[in-house]
Design an enzyme around this catalytic site. Structure first.
Site, short mmCIF file in Angstrom:
data_model
loop_
_atom_site.label_atom_id
_atom_site.label_comp_id
_atom_site.label_asym_id
_atom_site.label_seq_id
_atom_site.Cartn_x
_atom_site.Cartn_y
_atom_site.Cartn_z
N HIS A 1 -10.95 -1.91 1.37
CA HIS A 1 -11.19 -0.53 0.90
C HIS A 1 -12.04 -0.47 -0.36
CE1 HIS A 1 -9.30 3.79 0.97
NE2 HIS A 1 -10.56 3.75 1.36
N CYS B 1 -5.82 4.43 -3.84
CA CYS B 1 -6.16 3.07 -3.41
C CYS B 1 -7.46 2.53 -3.99
CB CYS B 1 -6.26 3.00 -1.89
SG CYS B 1 -5.04 3.96 -0.99
N ASP C 1 0.85 -1.19 0.00
CA ASP C 1 0.00 0.00 0.00
C ASP C 1 0.88 1.24 0.00
OD1 ASP C 1 -2.17 1.64 0.13
OD2 ASP C 1 -2.82 1.05 2.13
#
Length: 611
Positions: free
Chosen positions: A147, A86, A46
């Site tokens: 997410h 993201c 990430d």
């Protein structure tokens, strides 16, 4: 190896015949093993910068496990994310489609999902690669960050949940790490909006106090009713925003096991060991395969949660410590694969969801990654630094070792690739933008199937890449670029993240044109005076843009203002809302599986026990 001639075997002695039969059976088993469906291990960091990894040129951070993975397999040097943030990037990764096709792009400044209790997320009609592999008999799991949303209309409908998108098992964060998970200092979630709300609240409070003092001292002729009304309105305004932003730690920083809350708020000091244990445990439980394991690391996103073992060990502060810890986690997961004898039958992949976050700083300390020679970073849809990511593949005996490929590829290609490996059926009712990478990885073809790649920032097309097949040229045209703050710094330090539209960007007509084959750092823009093919290239790219736009169809926007606001009735809660805090499940996973069958609404006892 051709089978032995039966007539020759018959003429030989019995002992030789037995050995030949054994050899034949061994060859057949080897062939069957090499052609069976492989296990799939996908690992995604990430916010990791391309320049943070040793095999991509970093000589100060230690990433021996990732480097060894590249040495044993194939390294892509032009591996591109479909978005620089993201939520949209991961949506494209999971579906093999540009985020704009699934409604995971945004026309506002909110380009990611902001709340676990929001209604936006990966649409239920999208088919992930996990769903395709699940249909082919794979046991599928996601460990780590999701997410991609949770619920649509109630706190328990789970419409966007990983289990509703093809994963048999999920352990991790439905949201993402943010600074608020650790403390209220250096707020990260909509920091500028929070600052404005705090300012407005303070102004209202000061106004009420001034009116109250004026009333009591006789300086102002104001009615009590007006003061009370103004104070009440101010209080309601404060409650309306503080009820969400003031409790981010409890609303967003939670851990789930399938649909059940494991920790609320999550214990950050245990996050690394929890993720690693879950990944290793899944491999051990499913060693007879085939399985799909997607390890979506919480590293290296701020607040850079790092265990004591790695603190202060790197040469680049807390960020470097976090990178080196993540590399150690990669090594432990690969060790688990080796321990179970699965290395030669496991297709392994490592990447990042987008480039490093240049603006992540605390005072004079850099908390974000390094993108090497490439301009820009996280949040920038066009510049290479925001979208060029590591791409490393290993499958011993099938993919060549210590190989480098410089062709343009995409995170979206994983979709088609793993579907191909699992003999899965690709959706025929939609455009799939990803391509099967196996011919390229195996050296059967020399060029990528991607002729054009479109680089979006939210819903706005910022740049286009043209891989000209009949020459060595690799063109890239920028239609829009962010305005750096301060000017010339290479990032948007004042706002914390570059914008996609409005006064914070520059529109280029004609577009900025670069030849990435000779200028990968995008330093020297070309012009008609310096490039004879300038007009021809721009014309061909613009025609490709028009053809691409004809393939787009209107879809509901998952990141709209309504979908991306906190809704109390959608908030996952370990108890009775809003008293859902300071909860840690002490139940083991095995205990969670009821003896009578399974947890409500889900898989059978046998399925859950195996997972």
């Amino acid at each position: 190896i051709p089978p032995p001639n039966p007539s020759v075997v018959a003429q030989g002695n019995p002992t030789r015949n037995i050995w030949l039969a054994i050899l034949l059976v061994s060859c057949l088993r080897t062939y069957a093993s090499s052609t069976s469906k492989p296990n799939i291990l996908l690992m995604m960091a990430d916010d990791l910068g391309l320049g943070d990894v040793g095999c991509y040129g970093n000589d100060t951070l230690r990433t021996p496990n990732i480097d060894q993975l590249a040495k044993e397999g194939v390294k892509l040097t032009q591996h591109i994310a479909a978005a620089p943030l993201c939520t949209p990037s991961r949506a494209a990764f999971l579906t093999g489609r540009y985020p704009i096709r699934s409604g995971m792009g945004s026309s506002t400044k909110q380009r990611i999902l902001y709340w676990t209790g929001g209604s936006g997320g990966l649409p239920t009609n999208e088919t992930t690669f996990a769903r395709i592999l699940q249909q082919q008999g794979y046991t599928t799991a996601l460990i780590g960050k999701w997410h991609q949303g949770m619920n649509c209309e109630s706190h328990s409908d789970h419409c966007h949940h990983p289990l509703n998108h093809g994963f048999d098992y999920f352990y991790g964060m439905p949201f993402t790490l943010v600074n608020e998970c650790q403390s209220t200092e250096n707020r990260q979630l909509n920091a500028l909006v929070q600052a404005k709300y705090w300012l407005y609240s303070q102004i209202i409070a000061l106004t009420v106090l001034t009116l109250l003092i004026g009333k009591l001292t006789g300086l102002f002729l104001v009615k009590w009713k007006a003061i009370i009304c103004f104070a009440l309105c101010g209080f309601l305004f404060f409650i309306s925003w503080f009820s969400s932003y003031g409790f981010v730690k409890y609303w967003n920083c939670i851990l789930l096991r399938n649909h059940d809350i494991s920790e609320q708020p999550m214990k950050l000091e245990k996050a690394t060991s929890n993720v690693l244990k879950e990944a290793v445990s899944f491999i051990e439980r499913n060693k007879h395969g085939p399985f799909l394991l997607f390890v979506s690391f919480l590293h290296v996103h701020t607040p850079l949660i790092t265990t004591e073992k790695f603190l202060g060990k790197s040469r680049h502060g807390l960020y470097g410590d976090n990178v080196e810890e993540m590399d150690w986690m990669v090594g432990r997961i690969l060790d688990a694969i080796d321990k179970e004898g699965l290395k030669n039958n496991t297709f392994t992949y490592f990447t990042s969801d987008h480039g490093g976050h240049l603006e992540a700083q605390k005072q004079n300390t850099q908390l974000g990654g390094w993108n090497g020679i490439y301009k820009g970073g996280k949040g920038m849809g066009g510049w290479e630094g925001g979208i060029r990511v590591p791409g490393i593949f290993r499958w011993p005996g099938v993919l060549p070792a210590d190989t480098v490929i410089n062709e343009p590829t995409s995170l979206m290609d994983i979709y088609h690739t793993v579907a191909h490996l699992a003999a899965g059926i690709m959706p025929q009712d939609r455009v799939i933008d990803g391509r099967n990478l196996m011919p390229l990885l195996q050296g059967k073809v020399q060029h990528s199937e991607h002729e054009f790649m479109f680089h979006y920032c939210g819903l706005y097309l910022h740049a286009v890449r043209w891989h000209q097949k009949d020459s060595a040229a690799l063109w890239k045209a920028h239609y829009t670029t962010p305005i750096f703050q301060p000017d010339g710094t290479g990032a948007c330090y004042r706002s914390g993240l570059c914008s996609c539209f409005g006064e914070d960007v520059t529109h280029h007509d004609p577009p900025l044109l670069f030849d990435l084959s000779s200028d990968p750092a995008e330093i020297k823009p070309l012009s008609p005076a310096t490039e004879p093919l300038f007009d021809t290239v721009i014309s061909r790219i613009e025609r490709a843009v028009q053809e691409h736009r004809q393939t787009l169809t209107p879809v509901p926007q998952q990141l709209s203002g309504y979908n991306n606001v906190w809704k109390p009735w959608l908030q996952p809660c370990c108890g009775t809302f809003p008293f859902c805090c300071d909860y840690t499940s002490t139940k083991s996973h095995q205990y969670l599986v009821s003896k009578s069958g399974c947890l409500p609404g889900h898989e059978s006892h046998d399925k859950r026990s195996r997972l």
